[in-house]
Design a protein around this motif. Structure first.
Motif, short mmCIF file in Angstrom:
data_model
loop_
_atom_site.label_atom_id
_atom_site.label_comp_id
_atom_site.label_asym_id
_atom_site.label_seq_id
_atom_site.Cartn_x
_atom_site.Cartn_y
_atom_site.Cartn_z
N LEU A 1 -11.35 3.64 -47.56
CA LEU A 1 -12.35 3.46 -46.50
C LEU A 1 -13.77 3.32 -47.07
N PRO A 2 -14.16 4.15 -48.06
CA PRO A 2 -15.50 3.94 -48.66
C PRO A 2 -15.65 2.53 -49.25
N ALA A 3 -14.56 1.99 -49.83
CA ALA A 3 -14.65 0.63 -50.39
C ALA A 3 -14.88 -0.38 -49.27
N LEU A 4 -14.22 -0.17 -48.14
CA LEU A 4 -14.40 -1.07 -46.99
C LEU A 4 -15.84 -1.02 -46.50
N ILE A 5 -16.39 0.18 -46.41
CA ILE A 5 -17.79 0.32 -45.95
C ILE A 5 -18.74 -0.28 -46.98
N ASP A 6 -18.44 -0.07 -48.27
CA ASP A 6 -19.29 -0.66 -49.32
C ASP A 6 -19.30 -2.19 -49.24
#
Lengths: 74, 576
Positions: free
Chosen positions: B500-505
């Motif tokens: 999820l952090p990668a998606l937001i990044d």
């Protein structure tokens, strides 16, 4: 005691879809996955008589054990 | 520069506008629902002049982000009377994103008794009268348009069902193999038909790449995201091998496979229609077990299914369709189901609504349970031709239930309940009841946690934790549906912390912004509340957030479970 073991998805490859055979009383799903050379970390879903169970669940005569790898869809 | 394009079908004009500041951070479902809520009078007739049909690619669509090529379509639904967003793969979303079109808004109704097409390109949108392709099925439309406009043309089209304004009509999207993906649910094909648009063709020649504010950061995040997708056993191995249809055997074993119009939870013929059997059949006949619905998909859950002679029958052959025509209609012949799937694509009718409808039609006595050939005949002879019976069938499960006096009609807000029995998988019942879309499993897919042990485990047969589970998933799904991502990214996102952090990044790198996880959650909440507000203004109340009565009074085997949530317990859902 007699247990019906059903395998699904990748677990069927090189094994079987379903079999009913005699086991020692007091065994758990983990004993059956070990016998079938299915690594514990590959087990996604364990159902005993259609209900979710843990690998250390104590099986009873006549139980149906369904084993799935971690799969999904939708 | 991103833009909004409006097409006014009343005076046949088009207009390009700058993106209003309030819409800049939105895409996909977040944008379609915002526009529909802001501009469509909630009490309007869905097929009248005041409804608007909105297409919007997601925030990441058109970038190299894996699995980001989904297109959202929104309007007031003629099936449910609620707001609707339905998303699909295919090639159109990425083309619209490259053209800088943040939303295509189609308004009004033509005055003349004529049909039209829209052509979208770097020059804007051209409206042309269309005569040649009227009445044609979707496959013929795609073939003719590729001959007319070129092989690479993107296409959104309606079949006979949409032209006839059937409330189960979908909008078909050309996929990379010139086959079909669908904005399936909620009758959006009827909205396009009401505006007399047979098809929308898209040419992205000359369009620049989608701009990325911080390419290095994007690349790093995109790599981490793709790794999570490939590392997770569901998205990395299970879905590519067996497709979504792996669920037939799982739901059968768990007693949650609705069978014979939702009268039992297991189907004797389950193994004949299972994902395992389908995989072996596809391989034996030279089809493709793996296949993506859009360029950049690395999950590849789709497949190409051939007949006994090795000829193409259908692709994108999903669990819900196979469950519906299979278990729910008691048809254990996968070849018959595949032929019906192809016909539904061609006619342009939702394969979930139609499958649920046939279960009700069988209970009504229109045809016997198990009659696969009968379904094929009714699709061809009645629905495709728009006979009086065909129009009742094309109205979906609720329409047939009303016309034939059936009381066991599995719908919520008049939309057919899909492939998971809410009595034995209780979390999904909360989603069916409370979704702003009517019964929709994708809105908050509790099957992940109720059945598949993804994102933890919540016992499907107990009430505990289900409302919270459905709420969290519906909030997260509304946000994911705004990114252009395939919903199956949720499987790794629920289990792998980096996902999820990668998606937001990636979103942050794309736009040069600094969203946090909380911002994304708040986006999901905002979308659900905006949609709910529209529905309430359209006349919906808490009393519409209910399952049909039969689920409370008819226990479903093998667990003999009933739907036992109180009204107050269901209404807790909206407490956020």
């Amino acid at each position: 005691m007699e247990i019906t073991v059903k395998l699904f998805a990748m677990f069927r490859v090189g094994r079987f879809a379903a079999t009913t055979k005699k086991y020692q009383p007091g065994i758990s799903p983990v004993d059956i996955t070990t016998e079938l050379n299915i690594p514990e970390k590959e087990v996604g879903i364990v159902l005993v008589n259609g209900r979710h169970a843990r690998l250390d669940h104590r099986l009873l005569d006549g139980d149906i054990l369904s084993l799935f790898p971690l799969v999904g869809g939708g | 520069m991103d833009k909004i394009i409006r097409v006014n079908m009343t005076d046949l004009s088009t207009r390009t506008e700058a993106v209003p500041a309030a819409w800049a951070g939105l895409g996909g479902r977040g944008l379609t629902s915002t526009i529909v809520a802001a501009e469509v009078p909630p009490t309007c007739h869905p097929l009248g002049p005041s409804n608007k049909l909105v297409f919007a690619p997601g925030l990441l669509t058109g970038t190299p982000a894996a699995n980001s090529g989904r297109l959202s379509a929104g309007a007031k639904s003629p099936l449910t009377g609620t707001i609707k967003e339905s998303n699909a793969g295919g090639t159109a979303a990425q083309m619209l994103a490259r053209l800088g079109i943040k939303a295509l808004i189609i308004e009004g109704l033509p005055k003349a008794d004529a049909w039209y097409s829209l052509h979208v390109s770097m020059e804007g949108v051209a409206i042309k009268e269309e005569t040649e392709l009227l009445g044609k099925g979707n496959f013929a439309v795609i073939e003719a348009l590729e001959a007319r406009l070129g092989k690479k043309t993107g296409i959104l089209t309606i079949g006979p069902a949409g032209e006839l304004k059937m409330t189960a009509a979908n909008i078909s999207v050309k996929d990379p193999d010139s086959k079909i993906r669908s904005h399936g649910r909620g009758g959006l094909g009827a909205v396009m038909g009401s505006k007399k648009i047979k098809f929308i063709s898209i040419d992205d020649q000359g369009a620049p790449k989608v701009p990325i504010a911080d390419p290095e950061k994007f690349k790093t995040a995109a790599r981490a995201f793709a790794k999570a997708l490939l590392d997770h056993p569901v998205s990395g191995e299970g879905l590519p091998t067996y497709g979504t249809n792996v669920l037939v055997n799982i739901l059968h074993e768990a007693g949650g496979l609705p069978t014979r119009n939702f009268t039992v939870g297991q189907f004797a013929g389950h193994d004949k229609i299972s994902g395992e059997t389908m995989h072996d059949t596809i391989v034996a006949r030279g089809g493709k077990p793996k296949h993506g619905c859009h360029a950049g998909c690395i999950i590849q859950c789709s497949q190409v299914y051939h007949d006994k002679e090795g000829k193409y029958v259908t692709s994108g052959f999903e669990y819900e369709t196979i469950w519906g025509l299979g278990a729910d209609c008691c048809i254990d012949d996968l070849d018959d189901i595949a032929v019906a799937d192809n016909l539904m694509d061609d006619i342009g009718i939702d394969s979930i609504e139609t499958a649920v409808m046939f279960g009700v039609a069988m209970e009504a006595g229109i045809l016997p349970f198990g009659d696969g050939k009968g379904i094929i005949r009714l699709l061809k002879e009645d629905i495709a031709k728009g006979t009086a019976l065909g129009r009742i069938l094309g109205g979906g499960a609720g329409s047939v239930g009303k016309a034939y006096g059936v009381t066991r009609v599995p719908v919520v807000k008049n939309q057919g309940i899909p492939a998971y029995d809410p009595r034995s998988v209780k979390g999904i019942g909360i989603t069916y009841a409370t979704s702003t879309m009517g019964a929709d499993h994708t809105a908050g897919y509790t099957i992940a946690t109720n059945i598949l042990n993804v994102g933890g485990f919540v016992d499907p047969l107990k009430k505990d934790g289900q409302v919270e589970l459905s709420r969290n998933l519906q909030i997260a799904t509304a946000a994911v549906d705004s990114t252009g991502m395939c919903i199956f990214v949720a499987f790794p996102a629920l289990d792998i912390p980096e996902c999820l952090p990668a998606l937001i990044d990636m979103i942050n790198a794309r736009f040069g912004i600094n969203l946090t996880g909380d911002d994304v959650t708040n986006l999901g909440k905002y979308i659900l509340k905006t949609e709910r507000q529209f529905n309430m203004a359209a006349g919906f109340t808490n009393e519409h957030d209910r399952l049909p009565e039969f689920f409370k009074i008819e226990p479903v085997a093998p667990h003999n479970a009933v739907w036992d949530f109180t009204d107050a317990e269901i209404d807790e859902f909206w407490n956020f």
